[in-house]
Structures are given as structure tokens and as C-alpha cells.
Design a protein around this motif. Structure first.
Motif, PDB file in Angstrom:
ATOM      1  N   SER A 147       0.862  -1.189   0.000  1.00 15.40           N
ATOM      2  CA  SER A 147       0.000   0.000   0.000  1.00 15.40           C
ATOM      3  C   SER A 147       0.895   1.235   0.000  1.00 15.40           C
ATOM      4  O   SER A 147       1.714   1.421   0.903  1.00 15.40           O
ATOM      5  N   ARG A 150       0.527   5.346  -1.120  1.00  9.53           N
ATOM      6  CA  ARG A 150      -0.213   6.483  -1.668  1.00  9.53           C
ATOM      7  C   ARG A 150       0.729   7.661  -1.799  1.00  9.53           C
ATOM      8  O   ARG A 150       1.051   8.336  -0.819  1.00  9.53           O
ATOM      9  N   SER A 192       2.179  10.917  -4.712  1.00  8.43           N
ATOM     10  CA  SER A 192       1.938  11.658  -5.942  1.00  8.43           C
ATOM     11  C   SER A 192       2.907  11.180  -7.018  1.00  8.43           C
ATOM     12  O   SER A 192       4.094  10.978  -6.755  1.00  8.43           O
ATOM     13  N   GLU A 227      -2.291  10.313  -8.278  1.00  2.24           N
ATOM     14  CA  GLU A 227      -1.996   9.656  -7.009  1.00  2.24           C
ATOM     15  C   GLU A 227      -1.985   8.149  -7.189  1.00  2.24           C
ATOM     16  O   GLU A 227      -2.892   7.575  -7.811  1.00  2.24           O
ATOM     17  N   SER A 228      -0.976   7.494  -6.645  1.00  7.82           N
ATOM     18  CA  SER A 228      -0.869   6.039  -6.801  1.00  7.82           C
ATOM     19  C   SER A 228      -1.978   5.336  -6.029  1.00  7.82           C
ATOM     20  O   SER A 228      -2.379   5.747  -4.946  1.00  7.82           O
ATOM     21  N   GLN A 229      -2.484   4.263  -6.628  1.00 10.43           N
ATOM     22  CA  GLN A 229      -3.503   3.441  -5.987  1.00 10.43           C
ATOM     23  C   GLN A 229      -2.995   2.043  -5.668  1.00 10.43           C
ATOM     24  O   GLN A 229      -3.547   1.346  -4.824  1.00 10.43           O
ATOM     25  N   HIS A 230      -1.942   1.630  -6.368  1.00  8.24           N
ATOM     26  CA  HIS A 230      -1.434   0.266  -6.246  1.00  8.24           C
ATOM     27  C   HIS A 230       0.070   0.311  -6.486  1.00  8.24           C
ATOM     28  O   HIS A 230       0.545   1.088  -7.316  1.00  8.24           O
ATOM     29  N   SER A 270       0.602   2.228 -10.043  1.00  8.55           N
ATOM     30  CA  SER A 270      -0.546   2.422 -10.919  1.00  8.55           C
ATOM     31  C   SER A 270      -1.468   3.453 -10.307  1.00  8.55           C
ATOM     32  O   SER A 270      -1.554   3.586  -9.085  1.00  8.55           O
ATOM     33  N   THR A 271      -2.142   4.206 -11.172  1.00  9.03           N
ATOM     34  CA  THR A 271      -3.093   5.223 -10.743  1.00  9.03           C
ATOM     35  C   THR A 271      -4.436   4.941 -11.402  1.00  9.03           C
ATOM     36  O   THR A 271      -4.603   3.926 -12.084  1.00  9.03           O
ATOM     37  N   ALA A 272      -5.380   5.841 -11.232  1.00  7.31           N
ATOM     38  CA  ALA A 272      -6.696   5.652 -11.827  1.00  7.31           C
ATOM     39  C   ALA A 272      -6.634   5.632 -13.345  1.00  7.31           C
ATOM     40  O   ALA A 272      -7.484   5.027 -14.004  1.00  7.31           O
TER      41      ALA A 272
END
Length: 283
Positions: free
Chosen positions: A90, A92, A94, A99-102, A114-116
Motif C-alpha cells: 500500500s 499512496r 503523488s 496519485e498512486s492506488q497500487h 498504478s493510478t486511476a
């Protein structure tokens, strides 16, 4: 049989198919013969699969030999992946892509984010210094479409054979100078899209290249084209656009090829009549 060993069989509708772990593959008919399709998580035996279970994403034509080679390569990839000890964490932060999600940690100082909408690799300064100068980015951020090959090239032990082959293909087509420096070979015509594009631009710098085309409503059977010398559109004040000229090209002769259609001024008709392009006005 191990979880990564391919299991081959025939679907209910007689298609050649295979299973590697949760990943399913099949050959389905197309105009060119057969092409490769995939599905995920099919719980039924292969003999109960049907063509409707697969995503019909068109690929290059395949035969049974190339189908099995691709499946076997994927099985090797899955097996090698299990031995690389990548860790999902996990994280998070920039990134240039949002913003990173994974996040997947490949090793200390090398993280895939990875981001959205997108993603890529983030390298620490120490790790980034070992990336080849032709490919190195100062911020250590390498997007996932093409730039990531810099990481695979610098740290091959962190990638599977499948990933390294894919990276080498991208290197040849997108970063040909880096590929040639790495392999000590010169890429020939047809082996690098970037080199072929540069050659096309150079060879046609003084010819009219189509930049826009549309079916002509006013002249059925013809394509209305906008062409510019060398196909060069404006890139700003330092490089203004060339003069745009319109032509009518016989629909049967219009084939853009890999990089664009070249106007034959002895054959194609210069045109100044009503246009099918929305908003077109003569200069």
C-alpha cells in the motif's frame, strides 16, 4: 502437472484451446485463418468452453504451432514470475500520472505504481543512475507504455523472459538508437517503426503528404484530402504549418500505408470546390 504447466484441449465448438493457471487461451476463426483470444477464470473443463467465453480482440494470424509457442511462453512467464519475489504494498504518493492506488516493489528503489488512469516505474536516484544514458529520465519516472523498457534494460534480472522480449521489441520500435547501441547491430527497414518513420519523413520532405482525408460527398468515389509539404503541421511559432492544399483521390487508389498517403500531382486532382470537411474555408 504443476499450476503453470499448460493444459491443452478442444472446446465444445472444436477450437484449439489451452489453460495456464487461471488464464485461458483459444484460436478462433478469422478472415486470415485464426487469431489468438484470451479469457480469465473459466471454471469449466476445456471441453465445455465455447467461443462466447473469449474476448474477441483481433491479433496477428496464428497457426497451431505459434499458438502453442505463445501459450508455452506464457507458462514460463508465470513460473518465472513466482520466483521474482515482487511484493504488493500500500503506497499512496503523488506521481506524474496522478496519485498512486497500487504499488509493486520489484526490489529496493524500484517500484511499479498504478493510478486511476496510468502508471509506471519510480526509481530511486541510486537506481536511476544505472539506467542507460540514452533512456534515462532525470526524475526517475518511467511510464508504463514505452519508457518502462529503460528499467527492464538496466535491471534484466528483475523481469521474466516474456517481459524482456516485450521490452526489447519496444526498444527496437520506439528507441532504435538505444537498441542498436545495446545489441551492436543496425536495424534494417521493417525492424523499427521509429526508424521507418524517420526514413519516410526524410524521403518525402519535398512531397505532398496527406494529413486529413474524408469521403467526398460532392464527388462520390473520391477521397477529399488535405495535404501539406512533407506532412508537417505547425508545432508552434518556430515551425509554422506548411500550405494546406486539397486534392481529390480516386477511392480505389487511396491507401495510407504505414505513415501516410503521398499525393501524385500528375494523377490526383487539385481541388478548390465545396468541401466535405466541416468548417473548411479557403485561405
Amino acid at each position: 502437472m504443476s499450476a503453470t504447466s499448460p493444459l491443452y484441449g478442444k472446446t465444445r465448438d472444436g477450437l484449439c484451446a489451452a489453460l495456464v493457471g487461471e488464464q485461458a487461451f483459444a484460436m478462433i476463426p478469422s478472415e486470415a485463418g485464426y487469431h489468438f483470444v484470451k479469457a480469465w477464470g473459466l471454471k469449466r473443463p476445456i471441453e465445455d468452453w465455447t467461443i462466447a467465453d473469449f474476448h474477441d480482440g483481433r491479433t496477428d494470424p496464428v497457426d497451431e504451432v505459434s499458438f502453442r509457442r505463445t501459450v508455452d511462453e506464457w507458462a514460463t512467464h508465470v513460473s518465472q514470475l513466482a520466483n521474482l519475489n515482487r511484493r504488493t504494498v500500500s503506497l499512496r504518493i503523488s506521481t506524474p500520472w496522478g496519485e498512486s492506488q497500487h504499488a509493486v516493489v520489484y526490489t529496493d528503489g524500484i517500484v511499479a505504481l498504478s493510478t486511476a488512469s496510468h502508471g509506471g516505474f519510480l526509481l530511486s536516484p541510486d537506481r536511476n543512475r544505472l539506467v542507460a544514458s540514452r533512456l534515462r529520465l532525470a526524475d526517475g519516472c518511467y511510464e508504463e507504455d514505452c519508457a518502462w523498457v529503460a528499467v527492464a534494460t538496466a535491471y534484466p534480472d528483475l523481469f521474466t523472459d516474456f517481459e524482456k522480449r516485450h521490452a526489447d521489441d519496444i526498444l527496437a520500435h520506439v528507441y532504435p538508437e538505444a537498441w542498436e547501441a545495446r545489441h551492436g547491430k543496425v536495424l534494417q527497414p521493417g525492424q523499427s517503426r521509429a526508424k521507418d518513420r524517420s526514413r519516410f519523413d526524410r524521403d518525402n520532405a519535398d512531397r505532398l503528404v496527406v494529413v486529413s482525408a474524408i469521403q467526398s460527398r460532392q464527388h462520390p468515389g473520391s477521397i477529399e484530402c488535405i495535404a501539406i509539404l512533407g506532412g508537417r503541421r505547425s508545432t508552434g511559432v518556430s515551425e509554422p504549418a506548411g500550405e494546406e492544399r486539397r486534392y481529390l483521390v480516386d477511392e480505389a487508389l487511396y491507401d495510407i500505408g504505414a505513415f501516410g498517403f503521398i499525393i501524385d500531382e500528375a494523377r490526383d486532382r487539385r481541388y478548390a470546390g465545396p468541401s466535405s470537411f466541416v468548417g473548411w474555408t479557403e485561405a
